[in-house]
Design a protein around this motif. Sequence first.
Motif, PDB file in Angstrom:
ATOM      1  N   SER A  86       0.816  -1.199   0.000  1.00  0.00           N
ATOM      2  CA  SER A  86       0.000   0.000   0.000  1.00  0.00           C
ATOM      3  C   SER A  86       0.855   1.256   0.000  1.00  0.00           C
ATOM      4  O   SER A  86       0.598   2.203  -0.752  1.00  0.00           O
ATOM      5  N   SER A  87       1.879   1.260   0.845  1.00  0.00           N
ATOM      6  CA  SER A  87       2.752   2.435   0.903  1.00  0.00           C
ATOM      7  C   SER A  87       3.490   2.637  -0.406  1.00  0.00           C
ATOM      8  O   SER A  87       3.657   3.762  -0.871  1.00  0.00           O
ATOM      9  N   LEU A  88       3.938   1.539  -0.979  1.00  0.00           N
ATOM     10  CA  LEU A  88       4.657   1.660  -2.252  1.00  0.00           C
ATOM     11  C   LEU A  88       3.746   2.182  -3.343  1.00  0.00           C
ATOM     12  O   LEU A  88       4.155   3.006  -4.165  1.00  0.00           O
ATOM     13  N   LEU A  89       2.518   1.708  -3.361  1.00  0.00           N
ATOM     14  CA  LEU A  89       1.589   2.166  -4.393  1.00  0.00           C
ATOM     15  C   LEU A  89       1.242   3.633  -4.192  1.00  0.00           C
ATOM     16  O   LEU A  89       1.092   4.385  -5.150  1.00  0.00           O
ATOM     17  N   LYS A  90       1.105   4.026  -2.944  1.00  0.00           N
ATOM     18  CA  LYS A  90       0.883   5.450  -2.679  1.00  0.00           C
ATOM     19  C   LYS A  90       2.080   6.261  -3.149  1.00  0.00           C
ATOM     20  O   LYS A  90       1.942   7.319  -3.767  1.00  0.00           O
ATOM     21  N   ALA A  91       3.265   5.758  -2.816  1.00  0.00           N
ATOM     22  CA  ALA A  91       4.483   6.453  -3.242  1.00  0.00           C
ATOM     23  C   ALA A  91       4.555   6.488  -4.764  1.00  0.00           C
ATOM     24  O   ALA A  91       4.910   7.507  -5.354  1.00  0.00           O
ATOM     25  N   LEU A  92       4.227   5.380  -5.389  1.00  0.00           N
ATOM     26  CA  LEU A  92       4.255   5.317  -6.851  1.00  0.00           C
ATOM     27  C   LEU A  92       3.340   6.367  -7.449  1.00  0.00           C
ATOM     28  O   LEU A  92       3.681   7.044  -8.411  1.00  0.00           O
ATOM     29  N   ASN A  93       2.193   6.506  -6.838  1.00  0.00           N
ATOM     30  CA  ASN A  93       1.208   7.431  -7.365  1.00  0.00           C
ATOM     31  C   ASN A  93       1.593   8.889  -7.174  1.00  0.00           C
ATOM     32  O   ASN A  93       1.027   9.775  -7.822  1.00  0.00           O
ATOM     33  N   SER A  94       2.554   9.130  -6.289  1.00  0.00           N
ATOM     34  CA  SER A  94       2.976  10.511  -6.055  1.00  0.00           C
ATOM     35  C   SER A  94       4.080  10.943  -7.004  1.00  0.00           C
ATOM     36  O   SER A  94       4.445  12.117  -7.057  1.00  0.00           O
ATOM     37  N   LEU A  95       4.611   9.993  -7.756  1.00  0.00           N
ATOM     38  CA  LEU A  95       5.706  10.324  -8.676  1.00  0.00           C
ATOM     39  C   LEU A  95       5.178  11.008  -9.929  1.00  0.00           C
ATOM     40  O   LEU A  95       3.992  10.920 -10.244  1.00  0.00           O
ATOM     41  N   ASP A  96       6.069  11.647 -10.646  1.00  0.00           N
ATOM     42  CA  ASP A  96       5.668  12.223 -11.911  1.00  0.00           C
ATOM     43  C   ASP A  96       5.310  11.096 -12.870  1.00  0.00           C
ATOM     44  O   ASP A  96       5.808   9.975 -12.732  1.00  0.00           O
ATOM     45  N   PRO A  97       4.465  11.366 -13.849  1.00  0.00           N
ATOM     46  CA  PRO A  97       3.967  10.299 -14.723  1.00  0.00           C
ATOM     47  C   PRO A  97       5.062   9.508 -15.430  1.00  0.00           C
ATOM     48  O   PRO A  97       4.944   8.293 -15.589  1.00  0.00           O
ATOM     49  N   ASP A  98       6.127  10.178 -15.841  1.00  0.00           N
ATOM     50  CA  ASP A  98       7.168   9.457 -16.576  1.00  0.00           C
ATOM     51  C   ASP A  98       7.873   8.445 -15.677  1.00  0.00           C
ATOM     52  O   ASP A  98       8.165   7.320 -16.106  1.00  0.00           O
ATOM     53  N   SER A  99       8.177   8.852 -14.445  1.00  0.00           N
ATOM     54  CA  SER A  99       8.816   7.917 -13.509  1.00  0.00           C
ATOM     55  C   SER A  99       7.868   6.779 -13.160  1.00  0.00           C
ATOM     56  O   SER A  99       8.268   5.617 -13.067  1.00  0.00           O
ATOM     57  N   ARG A 100       6.620   7.139 -12.958  1.00  0.00           N
ATOM     58  CA  ARG A 100       5.624   6.131 -12.637  1.00  0.00           C
ATOM     59  C   ARG A 100       5.513   5.103 -13.755  1.00  0.00           C
ATOM     60  O   ARG A 100       5.452   3.900 -13.523  1.00  0.00           O
ATOM     61  N   ALA A 101       5.510   5.601 -14.978  1.00  0.00           N
ATOM     62  CA  ALA A 101       5.392   4.712 -16.131  1.00  0.00           C
ATOM     63  C   ALA A 101       6.556   3.718 -16.165  1.00  0.00           C
ATOM     64  O   ALA A 101       6.361   2.521 -16.404  1.00  0.00           O
ATOM     65  N   LEU A 102       7.752   4.211 -15.926  1.00  0.00           N
ATOM     66  CA  LEU A 102       8.929   3.341 -15.947  1.00  0.00           C
ATOM     67  C   LEU A 102       8.791   2.208 -14.950  1.00  0.00           C
ATOM     68  O   LEU A 102       9.044   1.042 -15.264  1.00  0.00           O
TER      69      LEU A 102
ATOM     70  N   PHE B 101      16.787   4.413 -12.808  1.00  0.00           N
ATOM     71  CA  PHE B 101      17.467   4.545 -11.515  1.00  0.00           C
ATOM     72  C   PHE B 101      16.911   5.739 -10.745  1.00  0.00           C
ATOM     73  O   PHE B 101      16.651   5.660  -9.545  1.00  0.00           O
ATOM     74  N   ARG B 102      16.722   6.823 -11.464  1.00  0.00           N
ATOM     75  CA  ARG B 102      16.179   8.008 -10.782  1.00  0.00           C
ATOM     76  C   ARG B 102      14.756   7.778 -10.311  1.00  0.00           C
ATOM     77  O   ARG B 102      14.353   8.270  -9.249  1.00  0.00           O
ATOM     78  N   ALA B 103      14.009   7.016 -11.083  1.00  0.00           N
ATOM     79  CA  ALA B 103      12.638   6.707 -10.666  1.00  0.00           C
ATOM     80  C   ALA B 103      12.658   5.865  -9.394  1.00  0.00           C
ATOM     81  O   ALA B 103      11.845   6.064  -8.479  1.00  0.00           O
ATOM     82  N   ARG B 104      13.589   4.925  -9.318  1.00  0.00           N
ATOM     83  CA  ARG B 104      13.688   4.084  -8.111  1.00  0.00           C
ATOM     84  C   ARG B 104      14.087   4.916  -6.905  1.00  0.00           C
ATOM     85  O   ARG B 104      13.561   4.727  -5.801  1.00  0.00           O
ATOM     86  N   ALA B 105      14.999   5.835  -7.125  1.00  0.00           N
ATOM     87  CA  ALA B 105      15.402   6.704  -6.019  1.00  0.00           C
ATOM     88  C   ALA B 105      14.227   7.565  -5.567  1.00  0.00           C
ATOM     89  O   ALA B 105      14.021   7.766  -4.366  1.00  0.00           O
ATOM     90  N   ALA B 106      13.475   8.043  -6.543  1.00  0.00           N
ATOM     91  CA  ALA B 106      12.320   8.875  -6.200  1.00  0.00           C
ATOM     92  C   ALA B 106      11.263   8.057  -5.469  1.00  0.00           C
ATOM     93  O   ALA B 106      10.622   8.532  -4.516  1.00  0.00           O
ATOM     94  N   LEU B 107      11.093   6.814  -5.893  1.00  0.00           N
ATOM     95  CA  LEU B 107      10.126   5.945  -5.220  1.00  0.00           C
ATOM     96  C   LEU B 107      10.547   5.696  -3.782  1.00  0.00           C
ATOM     97  O   LEU B 107       9.726   5.723  -2.868  1.00  0.00           O
ATOM     98  N   ARG B 108      11.820   5.465  -3.599  1.00  0.00           N
ATOM     99  CA  ARG B 108      12.334   5.203  -2.259  1.00  0.00           C
ATOM    100  C   ARG B 108      12.077   6.408  -1.350  1.00  0.00           C
ATOM    101  O   ARG B 108      11.618   6.273  -0.223  1.00  0.00           O
ATOM    102  N   GLU B 109      12.364   7.567  -1.899  1.00  0.00           N
ATOM    103  CA  GLU B 109      12.170   8.793  -1.128  1.00  0.00           C
ATOM    104  C   GLU B 109      10.700   8.981  -0.772  1.00  0.00           C
ATOM    105  O   GLU B 109      10.350   9.302   0.369  1.00  0.00           O
ATOM    106  N   ALA B 110       9.840   8.735  -1.742  1.00  0.00           N
ATOM    107  CA  ALA B 110       8.414   8.896  -1.500  1.00  0.00           C
ATOM    108  C   ALA B 110       7.898   7.827  -0.540  1.00  0.00           C
ATOM    109  O   ALA B 110       7.039   8.085   0.309  1.00  0.00           O
ATOM    110  N   ALA B 111       8.464   6.622  -0.649  1.00  0.00           N
ATOM    111  CA  ALA B 111       8.039   5.536   0.234  1.00  0.00           C
ATOM    112  C   ALA B 111       8.426   5.829   1.673  1.00  0.00           C
ATOM    113  O   ALA B 111       7.673   5.537   2.607  1.00  0.00           O
TER     114      ALA B 111
END
Lengths: 213, 337
Positions: free
Chosen positions: A135-151, A181-191
Amino acid sequence: MTPLRELQLLEAHRNGDPGAMGELMQSYQRRVFSVCYRMLGNPDEAADLTQDSLVKVLEGLDSYNGRSKLSTWVIRVAMNCCLSHLRREKIRKHCSLDDLVSTDSDGGGGVNLGNLLESGEPGASEHVQRAEVHSSLLKALNSLDPDSRALLILRDLNGLDYLQIGEVLDVPVGTVKSRLFRARAALREAAEYELGTDLDVSESSLGEGTGTG
Amino acid sequence: MQDLFEQFDEAQLLAFVEGELDPKQQRTLLTRLESNPQAKKAILLMCDDRESMRSIADPELPCDFMAQIEPWLARPMLLETSPAKPGEMRRKQRRALRQKQWPRMAAAAVLLLVLSGGIWASSGLIMDGLTWVAGNTPETDTPDSQIDSRDRRVVDDSTVVAMEDQIQALIEEGGVLHHHGPEVVSLDLYAFADLNEVDETQVIESAEEAMAPLPSLALFIEADHEALVEKTLRDLIPDLQAQMAIVRNYSPRLSEPANVVFRRPTINTNARTTKRFQVVPNEHIARSDADRIYQPMKLGESDGDSSLCPSRKTQTRYADMGASHTLSVRQSHLNDI
């Protein structure tokens, strides 16, 4: 469905077989909905775009040139629909917990976190913890910009390799890797923001090299 | 977080997270990461994130999509005359439901128009748009019976769907043509930020080719590229038959999206409506008010607070309700003039 079967059905459709396209679309609908749902975070909008995407696939089959797998092309159509939709909306969607966690508990989709928390059954704590993480990851995923989310959706939730992701997003493989890689870092930060605390890390989870690329 | 990894090879880090390194390479990288415990922790957490993401199950299907697309499956050779796309049918149904919940005044209201005065004025766009309006000024007091019947013709969905073939290239580039109903067509000109001038012209020409024949009520055009918006206003809008064109500028230079609405005066019979297009402030509408009430436009009034823009939430709702409002403009406001 194997790539060969996909092409067989496509050929059959082009030769006038009325049932061929139905079988193809039947196999794609779940995947297309998954892409749309994870990109938009809203089941109603995802359903709309799923329908639009499937129609676009049907209408655009003549333009499919066979350079990529048919399934990759279908995902590309769905992803383009989603990205176009999100660009127009230009809002960041923050899903509620209930939106992200399915209430169906038949093992196919997800679990209702609330029910699990109340169940008190043996093993529930492990389910709860995993559901919390998801749940937290999906919330974090949803907070990312669309391009990172898509990746991340294409890589982790759809299992595409770098080349396929590049075909879907129309970017070179090198760009896919650096953005991933940047998307993963952003996900981690958001998570971390969502979770509040760091997860316990187990180095044994690394295991042997198990590349999916 | 990106700063954490500055001293490391990003490609190696990605390969590590993706599980593409052999055990020896993993140990080597982990040893290097010992020099930055925070970075090491973050990388290991990213590995965990990846595993967790990969274990997330697909969502359950909310419905049988096959039933929704059955018309396309059953008659693939007749796509040009297919019904409105199911997704759009659902949107129309939701829109209809929302319309019933709107106040009566809002149902008969006209969209409030706002201009971001500084940017538009300095670029001369205001003058371009108003010149277009003034240039099309008809003779005053033209009776309804003398109005070109093309102006009132309804565009059905099959016509719009057929028109989509003409701008296939535009769609493949990322632009999207939608029909929100029988009388409103919208064109999404996003993703054109990297076009050069020649391509921009081509985009506009392609759009014009597809949209010009449509005697639709209104066109709703969105763009996030300043030059493309300008071209749209200058080159596309004047050549279209549409009763109304709404251009929403999402240019990053604006703090919020701004709408510019152009309405052809040829369908108006009141002499006052031949005056320049005006922005009308409305004291009932506040910038932060998400439940904005749209008031009928009062022509002839002076410009008000041109910095006022609808909130983003309202813009979103507006995009969904664009068709209903433009229809209201035509059916109620214009008939009252």
